[in-house]
Design a protein around this motif. Structure first.
Motif, PDB file in Angstrom:
ATOM      1  N   ALA A   9       0.833  -1.204   0.000  1.00 22.35           N
ATOM      2  CA  ALA A   9       0.000   0.000   0.000  1.00 22.35           C
ATOM      3  C   ALA A   9       0.868   1.254   0.000  1.00 22.35           C
ATOM      4  O   ALA A   9       1.946   1.269   0.586  1.00 22.35           O
ATOM      5  CB  ALA A   9      -0.892  -0.003   1.235  1.00 22.35           C
ATOM      6  N   ILE A  10       0.360   2.287  -0.660  1.00 20.93           N
ATOM      7  CA  ILE A  10       1.012   3.599  -0.651  1.00 20.93           C
ATOM      8  C   ILE A  10      -0.024   4.649  -0.261  1.00 20.93           C
ATOM      9  O   ILE A  10      -1.151   4.630  -0.772  1.00 20.93           O
ATOM     10  CB  ILE A  10       1.572   3.981  -2.040  1.00 20.93           C
ATOM     11  N   LEU A  11       0.373   5.560   0.635  1.00 19.04           N
ATOM     12  CA  LEU A  11      -0.377   6.793   0.859  1.00 19.04           C
ATOM     13  C   LEU A  11       0.370   7.861   0.066  1.00 19.04           C
ATOM     14  O   LEU A  11       1.554   8.096   0.298  1.00 19.04           O
ATOM     15  CB  LEU A  11      -0.428   7.179   2.339  1.00 19.04           C
ATOM     16  N   LYS A  12      -0.313   8.497  -0.853  1.00 14.46           N
ATOM     17  CA  LYS A  12       0.321   9.385  -1.835  1.00 14.46           C
ATOM     18  C   LYS A  12       0.673  10.767  -1.248  1.00 14.46           C
ATOM     19  O   LYS A  12       0.188  11.137  -0.186  1.00 14.46           O
ATOM     20  CB  LYS A  12      -0.578   9.494  -3.060  1.00 14.46           C
ATOM     21  N   PRO A  13       1.534  11.525  -1.978  1.00 18.46           N
ATOM     22  CA  PRO A  13       2.086  12.776  -1.423  1.00 18.46           C
ATOM     23  C   PRO A  13       1.082  13.789  -0.882  1.00 18.46           C
ATOM     24  O   PRO A  13       1.323  14.390   0.163  1.00 18.46           O
ATOM     25  CB  PRO A  13       2.870  13.363  -2.609  1.00 18.46           C
ATOM     26  N   HIS A  14      -0.057  14.000  -1.547  1.00 20.05           N
ATOM     27  CA  HIS A  14      -0.993  15.009  -1.031  1.00 20.05           C
ATOM     28  C   HIS A  14      -1.594  14.594   0.301  1.00 20.05           C
ATOM     29  O   HIS A  14      -1.948  15.451   1.112  1.00 20.05           O
ATOM     30  CB  HIS A  14      -2.088  15.339  -2.064  1.00 20.05           C
ATOM     31  N   VAL A  15      -1.693  13.283   0.555  1.00 17.90           N
ATOM     32  CA  VAL A  15      -2.212  12.798   1.835  1.00 17.90           C
ATOM     33  C   VAL A  15      -1.177  13.037   2.940  1.00 17.90           C
ATOM     34  O   VAL A  15      -1.531  13.457   4.050  1.00 17.90           O
ATOM     35  CB  VAL A  15      -2.584  11.297   1.743  1.00 17.90           C
ATOM     36  N   ILE A  16       0.091  12.784   2.645  1.00 19.53           N
ATOM     37  CA  ILE A  16       1.156  12.930   3.639  1.00 19.53           C
ATOM     38  C   ILE A  16       1.249  14.384   4.123  1.00 19.53           C
ATOM     39  O   ILE A  16       1.635  14.647   5.257  1.00 19.53           O
ATOM     40  CB  ILE A  16       2.513  12.439   3.073  1.00 19.53           C
ATOM     41  N   ILE A 108     -11.598   5.241   1.537  1.00 19.91           N
ATOM     42  CA  ILE A 108     -10.441   6.131   1.694  1.00 19.91           C
ATOM     43  C   ILE A 108     -10.380   7.118   0.534  1.00 19.91           C
ATOM     44  O   ILE A 108     -10.222   8.327   0.736  1.00 19.91           O
ATOM     45  CB  ILE A 108      -9.143   5.311   1.805  1.00 19.91           C
ATOM     46  N   ARG A 109     -10.522   6.623  -0.677  1.00 19.13           N
ATOM     47  CA  ARG A 109     -10.482   7.525  -1.835  1.00 19.13           C
ATOM     48  C   ARG A 109     -11.695   8.451  -1.869  1.00 19.13           C
ATOM     49  O   ARG A 109     -11.599   9.595  -2.312  1.00 19.13           O
ATOM     50  CB  ARG A 109     -10.376   6.715  -3.130  1.00 19.13           C
ATOM     51  N   GLY A 110     -12.824   7.962  -1.417  1.00 21.13           N
ATOM     52  CA  GLY A 110     -14.016   8.805  -1.346  1.00 21.13           C
ATOM     53  C   GLY A 110     -13.826   9.982  -0.403  1.00 21.13           C
ATOM     54  O   GLY A 110     -14.358  11.069  -0.632  1.00 21.13           O
ATOM     55  N   GLN A 111     -13.079   9.781   0.655  1.00 23.70           N
ATOM     56  CA  GLN A 111     -12.844  10.838   1.647  1.00 23.70           C
ATOM     57  C   GLN A 111     -11.634  11.720   1.320  1.00 23.70           C
ATOM     58  O   GLN A 111     -11.653  12.920   1.590  1.00 23.70           O
ATOM     59  CB  GLN A 111     -12.622  10.229   3.025  1.00 23.70           C
ATOM     60  N   PHE A 112     -10.554  11.112   0.781  1.00 23.91           N
ATOM     61  CA  PHE A 112      -9.282  11.829   0.671  1.00 23.91           C
ATOM     62  C   PHE A 112      -8.771  11.985  -0.761  1.00 23.91           C
ATOM     63  O   PHE A 112      -7.774  12.659  -0.973  1.00 23.91           O
ATOM     64  CB  PHE A 112      -8.207  11.136   1.517  1.00 23.91           C
ATOM     65  N   GLY A 113      -9.432  11.374  -1.723  1.00 23.60           N
ATOM     66  CA  GLY A 113      -9.004  11.505  -3.110  1.00 23.60           C
ATOM     67  C   GLY A 113      -9.412  12.857  -3.679  1.00 23.60           C
ATOM     68  O   GLY A 113     -10.490  13.366  -3.370  1.00 23.60           O
ATOM     69  N   LEU A 114      -8.553  13.431  -4.495  1.00 22.31           N
ATOM     70  CA  LEU A 114      -8.823  14.736  -5.104  1.00 22.31           C
ATOM     71  C   LEU A 114      -9.090  14.618  -6.603  1.00 22.31           C
ATOM     72  O   LEU A 114      -9.841  15.399  -7.169  1.00 22.31           O
ATOM     73  CB  LEU A 114      -7.634  15.683  -4.876  1.00 22.31           C
ATOM     74  N   SER A 115      -8.432  13.644  -7.248  1.00 20.50           N
ATOM     75  CA  SER A 115      -8.583  13.435  -8.695  1.00 20.50           C
ATOM     76  C   SER A 115      -8.139  12.002  -8.977  1.00 20.50           C
ATOM     77  O   SER A 115      -7.697  11.300  -8.072  1.00 20.50           O
ATOM     78  CB  SER A 115      -7.699  14.423  -9.477  1.00 20.50           C
ATOM     79  N   ASP A 116      -8.219  11.597 -10.234  1.00 21.98           N
ATOM     80  CA  ASP A 116      -7.797  10.229 -10.555  1.00 21.98           C
ATOM     81  C   ASP A 116      -6.308  10.028 -10.316  1.00 21.98           C
ATOM     82  O   ASP A 116      -5.879   8.933  -9.970  1.00 21.98           O
ATOM     83  CB  ASP A 116      -8.169   9.875 -11.990  1.00 21.98           C
TER      84      ASP A 116
END
Length: 171
Positions: A9-16, A108-116
């Protein structure tokens, strides 16, 4: 209890960049009975991003994705639980964030995703991907050895959680 399965799993840069988002996602991981086998924060280098996303090289979003993934640190986890690959992907929600916000708003993507591209997380889609992706970001980790020596201890909960490192270790 069945044998545990590993996933990557990866948490991507905008989340960090959002400590509260990281904390919430980490809580989802733990409350969903995942064991954190390995954990690290790392800024992906260009050659790593190109290797990781090689299969997308000819797609229109490739350059944007590589640029985004090298824009700051990400969190990388090796997670374990029964049916880990399917369960992590279920928790993440669909890749397409706009669709996810309607179909799986609590994911998680529904709450914290910004774009594809900035969809918050990555999760391996198959055992083959798990091996390849762990090999890229945790090259010293020996999957076969983990299943042989450590998996039984993780399965029997002979582990403790180290909060400051966000990782489970064998007691």
């Amino acid at each position: 209890m069945n044998r545990l399965e590993l996933t990557f799993a990866i948490l991507k840069p905008h989340v960090i960049k959002q400590p509260l988002a990281v904390e919430k996602i980490r809580n989802v991981i733990l409350t969903s009975n995942f064991k954190v086998v390995k954990s690290k924060r790392h800024a992906i280098q260009l050659h790593e991003a190109e290797a990781f996303y090689h299969e997308h090289k000819t797609k229109f979003f490739y350059k944007r994705l590589v640029t985004f993934m090298t824009s700051g640190p990400s969190d990388f986890y090796i997670l374990a639980r029964e049916d880990a690959i399917r369960k992590w992907r279920q928790l993440m929600g669909p890749t397409k964030v706009f669709k996810t916000q309607f179909e799986a708003p609590d994911s998680i993507r529904g709450q914290f995703g910004l774009s594809d591209t900035r969809n918050a997380t990555h999760g391996s889609d198959s055992p083959e991907s798990v091996k390849k992706e762990i090999g890229l970001f945790f090259p010293q980790f020996n999957i076969e050895q983990w299943y042989q020596l450590d998996e039984p201890k993780f399965r029997l909960n002979q582990i403790e959680f180290i909060q400051e490192n966000f990782v489970h270790i064998i007691k």
